[in-house]
Write an enzyme that holds these catalytic residues in place. Structure first.
Site: not given
Ligand code: NOJ
Length: 565
Positions: A221, A270
């Protein structure tokens, strides 16, 4: 010698062409996929119960959005414990059962890692609040003193990406107004301090935890935001906005983030086969290869198609550019049309085109104005949008590289615009006072059957309301209809493996600005008519088409796959 078990066969990796390079990865948003225990929230046993559905669809892997303990301030992207399952969604034992059920069907599993921020419920943040200024616990986050005579003004005027201020003041343990912490997203998502070795070590532990359990890969993310360099005094938002994204920006896409990923790569390697990772990195395209390189995460999302109109010139430009980027990084390209953050592509293509540069930012907001009218203005061309979506998907599935599909697109679902404000969940809706309607409309639980309390999603009312028109798109209806979008996806995925022999394509000039034709090795041609005038079918057998080709031509908004030898 004993013969290999079927499981080993199904998941066998080819060293020359690792599984992920041309995989079809299906994104599951667990809370909205299938609800096995009937509490209105989708869950892990729900995924297990649909393992056969996923196998019949023909996907190579699933990517699960977060299923970890969470207060759901941001749909699970506010993680309170990275090494557990939210009790409302199941248990670790049920996660293992799901993994085994998917692996037994040859389907790999990718989980979501959210390293930029935790939930404010995370034990670390609670500890930081209790421990007070100057403590080691606060050093795991980004705390600063306020400014002004009584420190009641935030340390900087930064804006959160979900709207509103990006810093929040805490109340100290003695009840006095205290320090401020940075939250790039919602206040319930405090940013971590990636200069702190303890933070780094803990995420490495998390990667090992899931890898040891057998997960095959990770989706990272906001991979471009972890490391930060915050001078004292802090620059203003205007000063930050004026800075180039050149690897030295204080907040975004810093070169030093790749030190984190080099350490992660050593961990991935790993394992046998090495665990994979894909970066969610909204960065300038010439910086994408840094994330996609084999010494970093290995793959990165390419959101260019998702930001394009249904337009031949834009699609061709995006494909050419991204294949070049992929070859620069040594990775394979990824293709995405929908995910849990954007208006579904059937709907985007049923609204007036954006008419902007294909790589222009902000296109992800397409549909915002329409959502604000409750989906009434402009009038959505439902049929046309779906027709174009089917053509675009078949174009995408014909490309070399890996395809990321989002749950429900195989049913041709449209965005749900008619969610009452009281039922909305997305923090961006609340933090912008409804100016940004948020992402709930693409997160409505899937319709499996035409009736029942939540159309077969579960036995209770779904956590986001399903509109009545969802019933007509239910899996149950589409399974028995050879012309349905579900049948088209199944047929395309079954055939796709045969197209994916090499990772290249060759453009064939069509003499038309609105028609694209590319060839894949082994005698496959993919032709998409983005326009309205019919285009003569190329020689060969039409193996699949997104709309009928009975009159011997590729009609408006249609893709055909043709076998030429
Ligand atoms: C990107 C994610 O896809 C989204 O859904 C989220 O709100 C933000 N990052 C924050 O984590």
């Amino acid at each position: 010698m004993p013969s290999p078990s079927p499981l080993v066969d199904l998941l066998a990796d080819d060293v020359a062409a690792p599984w992920w390079r041309q995989a079809v990865v299906y994104q599951i948003y667990p809370r909205s996929f299938a609800d096995a225990d009937g509490d209105g929230l989708g869950d892990i046993p729900g995924v297990t119960s649909r393992a056969d559905y996923l196998a019949e669809l023909g996907v190579d892997a699933v990517w699960l959005s977060p299923f970890y303990p969470s207060a759901l301030a941001d749909g699970g992207y506010d993680v309170a414990d990275y090494r557990n399952v939210d009790p409302r969604l199941g248990t670790l034992a049920e996660f293992d059962e799901m993994l085994a059920a998917l692996h037994a069907r040859g389907i790999r599993v990718v989980v979501d890692i959210v390293p930029n921020h935790t939930s404010d419920d995370h034990a670390w943040f609670q500890e930081a609040l209790a421990a007070g200024p100057g403590s080691a616990a606060r050093e795991r986050y980004i705390f600063r003193d306020g400014t002004g005579p009584d420190a009641s003004t935030p340390p900087a005027d930064w804006e959160s990406l979900f709207g509103g201020p990006g810093w929040r003041q805490v109340t100290e343990a003695d009840g006095t107004p205290g320090q401020w912490y940075l939250h790039t997203f919602a206040p319930e998502q405090p940013d971590l301090n990636w200069d702190n070795p303890e933070v780094r070590a803990d995420f490495e532990k998390t990667l090992r935890f899931w890898s040891d359990r057998g997960v095959d890969g990770f989706r990272i993310d906001v991979a471009h935001m972890l490391t930060k360099d915050l001078p004292d005094p802090l620059p203003s938002q205007a000063e930050i906005d004026a800075l180039p994204f050149d690897g030295k920006h204080p907040l975004v896409d810093r070169d030093d983030v790749h030190e984190v990923y080099a350490a992660w790569r050593a961990i991935f390697d790993e394992y046998d086969p090495p665990r994979t990772a894909v970066a969610e990195a909204w960065v300038a395209s010439d910086r994408v290869p840094l994330y996609a390189s084999p010494s970093s995460l290995g793959q990165a999302f390419n959101f260019d198609l998702l930001q394009s109109d249904f337009d031949a010139a834009e699609f061709r430009d995006v494909v050419t550019h991204n294949l070049e980027l992929a070859s620069r990084s040594g990775s394979s390209s990824t293709w995405v049309l929908s995910n849990h953050d954007v208006v579904r592509h059937a709907t985007r293509y049923g609204l007036p085109p954006l008419g902007r540069d294909s790589r222009g930012r902000g296109a992800v907001k397409q549909g915002s104005a329409w959502l604000r009218t409750g989906g009434t203005d402009p009038e959505l061309d439902r049929e046309g949008g779906l027709r174009r979506a089917r053509a675009a998907t078949m174009f995408l599935l014909g490309l070399p590289g890996s395809a990321y599909l989002y749950q429900g697109e195989e049913l041709g679902l449209h965005e749900v615009a008619e969610i009452p404000a009281v039922e909305r969940q997305d923090p961006s809706f609340f933090r912008t006072g409804g100016d940004d309607m948020g992402r709930d409309g693409c997160r409505v639980p899937l319709p499996w059957t035409t009736d029942g309390e939540s159309l077969g999603f579960g036995s209770a009312h779904a956590h986001l309301p399903q509109p009545a028109w969802f019933a007509a798109s239910a899996v149950e209806v589409q399974e028995s209809d050879p012309q349905s979008t579900l049948s088209l996806y199944r047929a395309a995925l079954a055939l796709r493996e045969r197209l994916q022999t090499s990772e290249s394509l060759e453009w064939v000039e069509t003499g038309r600005d609105d028609v694209l034709h590319f060839r894949r090795e082994g005698g496959w041609s993919v032709v998409t008519n983005f326009g309205t005038e019919p285009f003569a079918l190329p020689a060969g057998d039409v193996v699949l088409s997104s709309s009928p080709t009975d009159d011997g031509s590729v009609g408006a908004a249609t893709t055909v796959w043709v076998r030429t030898i």
